[in-house]
Design a protein around this motif. Structure first.
Motif, short mmCIF file in Angstrom:
data_model
loop_
_atom_site.label_atom_id
_atom_site.label_comp_id
_atom_site.label_asym_id
_atom_site.label_seq_id
_atom_site.Cartn_x
_atom_site.Cartn_y
_atom_site.Cartn_z
N THR A 1 8.98 11.90 -15.07
CA THR A 1 9.19 11.26 -13.78
C THR A 1 9.39 12.31 -12.71
O THR A 1 9.78 13.45 -12.99
N TYR A 2 9.16 11.89 -11.48
CA TYR A 2 9.32 12.78 -10.34
C TYR A 2 10.77 12.78 -9.87
O TYR A 2 11.40 11.74 -9.77
N THR A 3 11.26 13.97 -9.59
CA THR A 3 12.56 14.14 -8.96
C THR A 3 12.34 15.01 -7.73
O THR A 3 11.60 16.00 -7.81
N LEU B 1 0.84 -1.20 0.00
CA LEU B 1 0.00 0.00 0.00
C LEU B 1 0.87 1.25 0.00
O LEU B 1 0.63 2.19 -0.77
N SER B 2 1.89 1.28 0.84
CA SER B 2 2.80 2.43 0.89
C SER B 2 3.48 2.66 -0.45
O SER B 2 3.60 3.80 -0.92
N VAL B 3 3.93 1.59 -1.06
CA VAL B 3 4.61 1.69 -2.36
C VAL B 3 3.65 2.23 -3.42
O VAL B 3 4.01 3.10 -4.22
N GLU B 4 2.41 1.75 -3.41
CA GLU B 4 1.42 2.19 -4.40
C GLU B 4 1.05 3.66 -4.20
O GLU B 4 0.95 4.42 -5.17
N ILE B 5 0.86 4.07 -2.96
CA ILE B 5 0.54 5.48 -2.68
C ILE B 5 1.71 6.36 -3.11
O ILE B 5 1.51 7.41 -3.76
N ARG C 1 1.73 6.68 -6.89
CA ARG C 1 0.65 7.53 -7.41
C ARG C 1 0.89 9.00 -7.12
O ARG C 1 0.61 9.86 -7.96
N VAL C 2 1.41 9.31 -5.94
CA VAL C 2 1.70 10.71 -5.61
C VAL C 2 2.79 11.24 -6.54
O VAL C 2 2.67 12.34 -7.09
N LYS C 3 3.85 10.46 -6.74
CA LYS C 3 4.94 10.90 -7.62
C LYS C 3 4.45 11.06 -9.06
O LYS C 3 4.86 12.01 -9.74
N ASP C 4 3.59 10.17 -9.52
CA ASP C 4 3.03 10.30 -10.87
C ASP C 4 2.20 11.58 -10.99
O ASP C 4 2.28 12.29 -12.01
N SER C 5 1.41 11.88 -9.97
CA SER C 5 0.59 13.10 -9.98
C SER C 5 1.45 14.35 -9.98
O SER C 5 1.16 15.32 -10.70
N VAL C 6 2.49 14.34 -9.17
CA VAL C 6 3.39 15.50 -9.12
C VAL C 6 4.10 15.67 -10.46
O VAL C 6 4.21 16.80 -10.97
N ALA C 7 4.55 14.57 -11.04
CA ALA C 7 5.22 14.65 -12.35
C ALA C 7 4.27 15.22 -13.41
O ALA C 7 4.67 16.08 -14.20
N GLU C 8 3.03 14.79 -13.37
CA GLU C 8 2.03 15.32 -14.33
C GLU C 8 1.81 16.81 -14.10
O GLU C 8 1.78 17.60 -15.04
N PHE C 9 1.66 17.21 -12.84
CA PHE C 9 1.47 18.62 -12.49
C PHE C 9 2.65 19.47 -12.98
O PHE C 9 2.47 20.59 -13.45
#
Length: 145
Positions: free
Chosen positions: A78-80, A58-62, A65-73
């Motif tokens: 990819t998120y750095t 669950l932690s890995v999935e969250i 998803r957060v990193k994917d959302s930030v990268a999209e924003f």
């Protein structure tokens, strides 16, 4: 009817349902915890797309998803670390420059533009804001006779 009959009935019905979920004849202490554990693990597998649950899924999935959302924003693939802070700072600066109509920002520009927009005057003089406020509050009102 005696006090507690309703609670006893609800208690028995819940225990019967939990026993059914565990495919047992009678409820035993801890059955509800086992059922909830299984349900949560099934949901985590559904979220992560994995067949079997592993601790931390669950932690890995969250995190993913957060990193994917930030990268999209941020408009990146990819998120750095630091991407979100940089993007928010960039957007804030752009918004301030757009609001002030200037090419660069100097301390006080935001306040000066806000006062200019509020008072309608290009050059601020002490008391302009108060005059504008009082004018807005009392304009159009007639004195009593």
């Amino acid at each position: 009817y005696a006090i507690g009959d309703f609670s006893k009935e609800i208690d028995q019905r819940v225990k019967d349902e939990v026993a059914k979920m565990r495919e047992k004849d009678d409820y035993e202490l801890g059955d509800l915890s086992v059922v909830l554990d299984e349900k949560v693990k099934d949901l985590v597998c559904e979220l992560s797309g994995k067949e079997e649950y592993e601790f931390g899924d669950l932690s890995v999935e969250i995190d993913k998803r957060v990193k994917d959302s930030v990268a999209e924003f941020c408009g990146t693939d990819t998120y750095t670390p630091g991407d979100l802070s940089k993007e928010v700072a960039k957007r804030t600066k752009s918004g301030v420059l757009n609001y002030t109509g200037k090419d660069s920002y100097q301390f006080g520009d935001l306040t000066a533009t806000a006062i200019k927009n509020y008072t309608g005057k290009d050059d601020y003089q002490f008391g302009d804001v108060t005059k504008k406020l009082m004018g807005n509050l009392f304009s159009g009102k007639k004195g009593s006779k």
